[in-house]
Design an enzyme around this catalytic site. Structure first.
Site: not given
Lengths: 336, 336, 336, 336
Positions: D149-151, D153
């Protein structure tokens, strides 16, 4: 009619202040002072004033100003503001000061954080902090009101009632704030040019922002609990608005319900503070003098979202609210 | 490997140019010159270069530069650029000049519109205009290429084929352009600060923009028809992209189909010009070296929408395209 | 007090309208109708109304509405609006209609451009076009006012005086408009989602926008000269504001001075139209009910820049201005 | 050449993925699957692909896809993705899954946070988390990689080395993240329409965002310390970029220098993680596959700023990095 002057008339806060003042039924704006564009009508700088206020910008001259004005709003930067304020007070003018010069309690903290000598040290510690929700009575009779900083307004309003009521700990607090760009003022600076700011978010001055000691001192003053805050400001690509996300440790036995009820009760009669149950957006408060506060709980912590329009409740709206108190007008005049 | 230098390395066009050049398999960037931040790595100014190009910024010294570089891209402002270009050419360096100094045919027009004396007047009228779609052969052998202006690129590519084919009149043309803010360059200027530009659209320099004579001269040069253009640029709150809406009078007997077919045929083999049937958005071309063109008809007029990324097809992408032609590399190298 | 109702209360124009109406000293808002969020307070949809107007949203019921309201503002889409308007008029309610249903003179043009059957054809051609600067007297006594379109407002105000005075030709006019996104209304549509619109400019509906015949008909009606306009709207990444750049052919013997003087004189007594000598930005008028107009000359043509806040002078501000005329209140009430 | 397919081809992550894949010298894109715009060329949806990838969008058919592709990237939403992934794996296709379906260790946590039954529960807990900086070896041989997931990372890269080295406490961590709007995907939703998001900042899903357990589980897995995180996401008006401000309690005896050195050493050889000494802006990493991390100290706490492009290092760039590892290509191929 109260005759009013504005120092530092070209800035964004002055622009919003004048937008409010021309609507105020008990105000006559008699002087707007600026270093630049002297002689030009103020409506050239703030075009929405056209036809409503076309006064020419004049040079600073405190004696002359004292003859023209009962009350002066100073939108000057720190130290420059203190100098003018000191002289105007002596000349019998009441002053609302937007700068940080008179917000802190003690000279040492001021001179440490601002890295300058204070021009009128004798006034430090004597002044009233212009947050009506906490200091309404002192404001009424003050000759000098220190108008609050924008970030501190969001934090102080959110935290003070909870600390006063012993619902949260006054240490270990984190204030993570996101601000629109007008908070940096009107200026020619590559760092605030459109292409540098647009499509970008950044943190700045971590642990070094001057609003950190302001938050701590005022909450301590209002709550009588030594308060410690870690403050991180961020720049977000929008013109106006501040949203602060605040993390605090609850005291044992307290719950989301008690926190919410405490804030709701504290602000029940306040015209400009709303405690809401949804998560607010800054756009809800932009253009208003409101502070909107929402409380959540996560991983055992209190999480408060508090937002304002930095140019209104965070600056010029608060100033007019203070002015109304100082002159006995209904507190919401020109702010509705 | 071609050894390449860049003058004016801090600007936005230089940043995009270096982004392309570090990807170019036949290029070694050997020098980046700047007046500010001397000695700092260029990757501090343009952070996406970190780890790929960390050369320190150096002071201008044309003799030294000539020893380090086969080809120099000048991103300097006008007149400053011409001075450097004149010296570098004498020292045997090939130059691609981003400034307007060598775009116009004649000294008189240049000095009238730019209100300066040209530093190397003897070169004016001798240079190649770096629009490969119209002047590919001359570019191949040129030692000095005048890289096109951003607005002119949109207009010249849209109009020249139609004028050449006698489908539209070469007079009475209107070019109404909308530009992102990076077109104004990297600078500290209140007028381009975030709060002044965000949430605002404006027209500027009506009838006075220097790209107006550039459009006229180049289309006249390419089509052999005296061309007259009314040009109005607008500033729009976005970082990148130009969209020009172009109004022209058709010649009798022509139709939307003939206009579209003319442009489609003219650009059939071009890698960087697309004639499309939908109305394009600037975001379609941002990040690419493309010009996208769409033709419509309304109230008896030809209406053409033409859009580019002002920093790529309108500046650095075009420059690399020219560079590829000058050195015999495939024209799309580093631009794909 | 005039009892006022609003149809289509969730939209952006309704939000701005209510912001103005709650400030109006002679208005009581008695009903806000919506299809969605029934029963919820209107202040949940438009949070700035909190504490000032917390009426629940109600279902459409024209008979009931007629009992509650003296005047209704309809923010419904076309055809839906005409149906409601027709019934309300019969029930004795005065109506200000934001839709296009009653702006055009004749049924044929309406049904051609809107591709629908008109629900109350007998009213078409009977109604007053609510642009006070041109039709003030008719508005005063009207029971139904067709509130102008946003783009037409910029064009009609800029062009009509010049055509009336025979200073410019009424054919061959081009109106190239740039609009903020709120003009598209409040809606769930991928094409208007943030990432599709932000950092992008585009033209749309070239030759097909319904405001084109509206501009032509109203200018023709006001000037008695057959007027033909090529209109190109563009979408620009900002919330509010329209800037129209207008190109016209001057009549022989006229000059920049005569055009400027004509417009200046025409609007000398108007509270909401300013003819200025600088090139305005949309941000100058956003938040106001003003139209700001500036005239230039280039390549033998008249070039006029005209800008408004699409939600105020282009919609809700104009509506309140019309309301003030209809009820005999000072025209600037709630708009200052 | 590896034959590659993409599921969910219309979305923003798919668009960026394809932008990278068409540049990859060892990849042939053989299929792009979508529910909408079937038969249209993918370059109509993502215009920058025009001329480089004009494959028509095809309907989902896993058997057919298995015949066309060696590797499939799934950009489908959760559960839909798991279903396709399960079938494709059985058909011998290697898969990189952008959804959250295989990121969490255990079924219970997944089904609690996502409030659905998992379609292929037997695979849960078997898969590799595609963060090369922590799980490079497992990724090399994996047939199914769960793309992060982006957050998470931003948080996992910033925190794991410090927890592993016992420099900070693994409990009491706060992650306050600010995200651009593309993180919400391509969709028609009033809440993500331009006017709702522009000029607004908001917090959302406090204590309820599904990336919170993902952060906790992966850091726990990588560090073997039970990790607890309070996560607050915010929406900021920009297209791309995430900036996370992370607050942690240091272990006694540690300093800013030890924290910084730990991170610097940990990522010294990593091509896509930079530990820097300035406070970064998201615009530094947008368009790159980098994570930039900066460490500060304030009020006794560790304050880490970590930022990425959510569509690249937070999605498609990471996916290509994983792909390169899975197929033995240099890890930076197509990402330079």
């Amino acid at each position: 009619m109260v005759r009013v002057g504005v120092l530092g008339g070209r800035g964004y806060t002055a622009g919003e202040l004048l937008r409010l003042l021309v609507r105020h039924p008990e105000v006559e704006v008699t002087a707007v002072v600026s270093r630049k564009e002297l002689g030009e009508p103020i409506s050239q700088v703030h075009p929405w004033l056209r036809g409503q206020l076309d006064l020419p910008l004049t040079q600073s001259n405190n004696v002359q100003l004292a003859g023209q004005c009962d009350c002066v709003f100073s939108c000057l930067p720190h130290t420059a503001s203190a100098e003018a304020v000191g002289e105007l007070l002596k000349l019998g003018v009441r002053v609302i000061d937007f700068s940080a010069d008179f917000r802190l309690n003690d000279l040492e903290t001021y001179e440490h954080w601002y890295q300058v000598k204070h021009p009128v040290p004798q006034l430090v510690g004597q002044t009233v902090y212009g947050l009506p929700e906490l200091f309404r009575d002192e404001i009424r009779s003050a000759n000098l009101v220190a108008n609050p900083g924008c970030f501190p307004t969001t934090a102080i309003l959110a935290l003070t009632p909870l600390i006063l009521a012993d619902l949260i700990q006054s240490e270990g607090i984190i204030v993570d704030s996101k601000s629109g760009v007008s908070g940096a003022g009107r200026q020619a600076d590559e760092a605030y040019s459109f292409c540098e700011v647009n499509e970008a978010t950044s943190a700045y001055k971590i642990g070094k922002h001057r609003h950190m000691p302001e938050m701590e001192q005022i909450i301590t003053r209002a709550s009588q609990r030594a308060t410690q805050i870690l403050f991180t400001p961020h720049l977000v690509p929008m013109n106006r608005g501040i949203l602060s996300t605040i993390y605090a440790n609850p005291n044992p036995g307290t719950t989301l319900e008690t926190w919410t009820e405490c804030l709701t009760e504290f602000y029940r009669a306040e015209p400009f503070v709303d405690v809401v149950s949804h998560l607010p957006k800054t756009s809800e408060v932009v253009g208003t003098n409101r502070c909107v506060i929402s409380v959540s709980r996560s991983r055992g912590r209190v999480v408060i979202v508090s937002c304002i329009d930095n140019l209104l409740k965070g600056a010029s709206g608060a100033a007019v609210q203070n002015f109304n108190l100082m002159y006995g007008f209904p507190e919401t005049t020109a702010l509705g």
